[in-house]
Write a protein that holds these residues in place. Structure first.
Motif, PDB file in Angstrom:
ATOM      1  N   PHE A   9       0.847  -1.228   0.303  1.00 45.49           N
ATOM      2  CA  PHE A   9      -0.217  -0.028  -0.040  1.00 45.49           C
ATOM      3  C   PHE A   9       0.860   0.660  -0.091  1.00 45.49           C
ATOM      4  N   THR A  10       0.681   2.661  -1.144  1.00 44.50           N
ATOM      5  CA  THR A  10       1.071   3.430  -0.920  1.00 44.50           C
ATOM      6  C   THR A  10       0.278   4.379  -1.007  1.00 44.50           C
ATOM      7  N   ASP A  18       4.132  -2.609   3.753  1.00 43.46           N
ATOM      8  CA  ASP A  18       3.305  -3.800   3.084  1.00 43.46           C
ATOM      9  C   ASP A  18       2.225  -4.190   4.356  1.00 43.46           C
ATOM     10  N   PHE A  19       1.075  -4.661   3.939  1.00 47.86           N
ATOM     11  CA  PHE A  19      -0.040  -5.162   4.767  1.00 47.86           C
ATOM     12  C   PHE A  19      -0.126  -7.081   4.167  1.00 47.86           C
ATOM     13  N   TYR A  20      -0.737  -7.704   5.325  1.00 47.25           N
ATOM     14  CA  TYR A  20      -0.669  -9.123   5.478  1.00 47.25           C
ATOM     15  C   TYR A  20      -1.964  -9.147   5.156  1.00 47.25           C
ATOM     16  N   LEU A  48      -8.700  -2.291   2.969  1.00 47.40           N
ATOM     17  CA  LEU A  48      -7.997  -1.488   1.922  1.00 47.40           C
ATOM     18  C   LEU A  48      -9.170  -1.719   0.696  1.00 47.40           C
ATOM     19  N   CYS A  49      -9.634  -0.734  -0.446  1.00 46.71           N
ATOM     20  CA  CYS A  49     -10.591  -1.421  -1.400  1.00 46.71           C
ATOM     21  C   CYS A  49      -9.457  -1.167  -2.905  1.00 46.71           C
ATOM     22  N   GLU A  62      -7.026   1.818  -1.596  1.00 49.69           N
ATOM     23  CA  GLU A  62      -6.752   3.058  -0.647  1.00 49.69           C
ATOM     24  C   GLU A  62      -7.586   2.225   0.328  1.00 49.69           C
ATOM     25  N   ILE A  63      -6.981   3.197   1.648  1.00 50.87           N
ATOM     26  CA  ILE A  63      -7.833   3.081   3.079  1.00 50.87           C
ATOM     27  C   ILE A  63      -9.470   3.133   3.065  1.00 50.87           C
TER      28      ILE A  63
END
Length: 88
Positions: A9-10, A18-20, A48-49, A62-63
């Motif tokens: 995710f940037t 980095d998300f799991y 996140l979508c 994006e969150i």
């Protein structure tokens, strides 16, 4: 642990994170991911979508911050998983 899928995710500003991926679901043609920032059980969960366009080579996330959407998606994920705390 160790085999969880990761997404990058940037944010608009700042470093890529980095998300799991804990779980994912499709609602109204949009892919939503329930993610956490650590492989441990005590991580915080975010939703996140996927907002990428068809021509994007990589997924863009994006969150989810809209309350109604967040509540609806969180409810789906809470049904799929037993003991999840989603930050709202």
């Amino acid at each position: 642990g160790g085999n969880m899928e990761k997404v990058r995710f940037t944010p608009q500003e700042g470093e890529a994170v980095d998300f799991y991926v804990l779980e994912q679901t499709m609602i109204g043609g949009v892919n939503y991911l329930l993610v956490t920032d650590t492989e441990d059980d005590d991580g915080e969960a975010l939703i996140l979508c996927d907002v990428s366009a068809p021509e994007d080579t990589e997924a863009v996330y994006e969150i989810v911050e809209d309350d109604e959407k967040l509540n609806a998606v969180a409810a789906v994920f809470e049904n799929m998983m037993d003991d999840i705390n989603i930050i709202q």
